[in-house]
Design an enzyme around this catalytic site. Structure first.
Site, short mmCIF file in Angstrom:
data_model
loop_
_atom_site.label_atom_id
_atom_site.label_comp_id
_atom_site.label_asym_id
_atom_site.label_seq_id
_atom_site.Cartn_x
_atom_site.Cartn_y
_atom_site.Cartn_z
CB SER A 1 4.81 -1.82 4.17
OG SER A 1 4.80 -2.09 2.79
CE LYS B 1 3.76 -5.26 2.76
NZ LYS B 1 2.31 -5.35 3.06
CE LYS C 1 4.21 -2.85 -0.88
NZ LYS C 1 2.97 -3.64 -0.95
CG ASP D 1 3.14 -7.15 -0.55
OD1 ASP D 1 2.72 -7.91 -1.44
OD2 ASP D 1 2.44 -6.27 -0.01
CD GLU E 1 1.39 -8.56 2.07
OE1 GLU E 1 2.31 -8.35 2.90
OE2 GLU E 1 0.49 -7.74 1.82
CG ASP F 1 -2.86 -7.64 0.27
OD1 ASP F 1 -4.06 -7.34 0.23
OD2 ASP F 1 -1.97 -6.76 0.32
CE LYS G 1 -3.57 -4.22 2.12
NZ LYS G 1 -2.97 -4.09 0.78
N GLY H 1 -2.50 -2.56 5.27
CA GLY H 1 -2.67 -1.11 5.14
C GLY H 1 -2.79 -0.72 3.69
O1 OSB Z 1 0.05 -4.73 -0.76
O2 OSB Z 1 -0.04 -4.26 1.29
C1 OSB Z 1 0.00 -3.90 0.13
C2 OSB Z 1 0.42 -0.12 0.01
C3 OSB Z 1 -0.37 0.19 -1.07
C4 OSB Z 1 -1.01 -0.82 -1.75
C5 OSB Z 1 -0.85 -2.14 -1.36
C6 OSB Z 1 -0.08 -2.46 -0.27
C7 OSB Z 1 0.59 -1.43 0.41
C8 OSB Z 1 1.50 -1.65 1.51
C9 OSB Z 1 1.66 -0.56 2.54
O3 OSB Z 1 2.20 -2.62 1.60
C10 OSB Z 1 0.77 -0.74 3.68
C11 OSB Z 1 0.69 0.43 4.62
O4 OSB Z 1 1.63 0.67 5.39
O5 OSB Z 1 -0.33 1.12 4.62
MG MG Z 2 0.19 -6.61 0.18
#
Ligand code: OSB
Ligand code: MG
Length: 369
Positions: A135, A161, A163, A188, A213, A238, A262, A290
């Protein structure tokens, strides 16, 4: 099991590189570690909340309050059958799922130690090895992002992925696809958009994303259903999925085609298994999300992801993707195939908690006995 003592340890661990999302730029992992002492054994859990209520309604301050004043008194000096019975006991606490999950996770860890079985065995895991994706945060420039993509593709990550946030979306996707036409790519949005942006999401269909996402608000599975009808790219929810009940409603409304599970956001491993099972009945694939967790949470995620319907690459990166230091021995690292081996009784893969690392990162400890 009788609960003799509970410690709540606040730790801080800097990120090796700032991680920018649509809602905040993270520079360090602020976390609570839960230690539950029971009949000579210790179970560990990690509270996945952040320093502020920017992603979840909870944060480490609210979790500390709820754990200290409501959850610990529900278990201390009492006999608890296990994680499921604990969840029933604390059902009088509404919401506050991250706080509840941190203790639930520690009780699962205790259960593995009492029964001398792996978490995989206890939950009925299936895979021996799980695939991981990366990510990537929002970077200041496109070349900086392309550098990051190159680095993690080089390490073998199975899915990239990105952001996104308003103004940092289509242009970035165009450039990334121009350089990498064939990689498994997702975005995401972390709830950064509304239905007013529907044309933007229609335009994303041409980028062949595995999924988008959480494009819209966390409490809005209705608008997600409208959006999903209007686009070909699958929506993966999510933030919106906080329980098996919200998952059921999202599936009934066709608000998504994929779910990111999660365990923290859903109140724990028990509820996550229920969501997994429901999605499996509906042929909706899931993957393990995560929260940039430290080692304790990261290791538990590996076992959760061994359930059979966890078929897409997970956000369980190697620890060094986020941190220079971590709290398990060994620290979580991927195989040469960029997978993680799921610990079980026979394969010799075992993670221990590194108390000296916790001490290095500790800012505060509260002891209840
Ligand atoms: O939306 O998945 C998410 C990190 C912090 C808060 C929300 C998210 C995330 C990530 C990273 O996308 C996920 C990871 O590698 O732990
Ligand atoms: Mg997410």
């Amino acid at each position: 099991m009788r609960i003799d003592r509970v410690d709540i340890i606040r730790v801080k661990n800097p990120f090796v590189h700032p991680f920018e999302t649509s809602f905040v730029k993270f520079v360090e992992r602020d976390a609570l570690i839960i230690k539950i002492y029971s009949e000579g054994l210790i179970g560990y859990g990690e509270c996945k909340a952040f320093h502020a209520p920017l992603y979840n309604p909870e944060d480490n301050g609210t979790c500390l309050h709820v754990i200290r004043n409501f959850l610990v008194p529900s278990i201390l000096h009492q006999d608890i059958e296990g994680p499921a019975e604990y969840m029933e006991r604390v059902s009088f606490v509404i919401g506050n799922r991250l706080a509840k999950a941190s203790i639930e996770n520690a009780l699962w860890d205790l259960k593995t130690k009492r029964e001398e079985k792996s978490l995989k065995t206890l939950i009925g895991g299936f895979y021996n090895e799980v695939k991981v994706g990366v990510s990537l945060g929002i970077e200041p420039t496109i070349p900086a992002l392309l550098n990051k993509i190159e680095k993690y593709l080089g390490e073998g990550y199975h899915r990239t992925k990105l952001k996104i946030k308003p103004g940092k979306d289509i242009e970035i996707l165009k450039e990334v696809r121009r350089h990498y036409p064939d990689i498994t790519l997702t975005v995401d949005a972390n709830s950064g958009y509304t239905l007013a942006d529907i044309e933007l999401f229609k335009a994303m269909d041409e980028f062949n994303l595995e999924y988008i996402e959480q494009p819209l608000a966390e409490d809005d599975i209705v608008d997600h259903a409208v959006l999903q009808k209007a686009i070909r790219t699958p929506i993966c929810l999510d933030e919106s999925i906080v329980s098996v009940d919200t998952a059921r409603k999202a599936l009934e409304l066709n608000s998504c085609k994929i779910i990111n599970i999660k365990s923290s956001r859903c109140g724990g491993i028990g509820e996550s298994i229920k969501i997994h099972d429901l999605c499996m009945q509906h042929n909706v694939p899931v993957w393990c999300g995560g929260m940039t967790e430290l080692g304790i949470g990261r290791v538990q995620n590996i076992s959760l992801a061994s359930l059979p319907n966890f078929t897409l690459a997970h956000d369980i990166a190697a620890s060094n993707r986020y941190f220079a230091d971590d709290i398990t021995t060994p620290v979580v690292n991927t195989t040469e195939r960029c997978t993680l081996i799921v610990p079980d009784e026979t394969n010799g893969v075992r993670y221990e908690v590194d108390e000296t690392a916790i001490d290095r990162m500790m800012v505060n400890r509260e002891i209840f006995r």
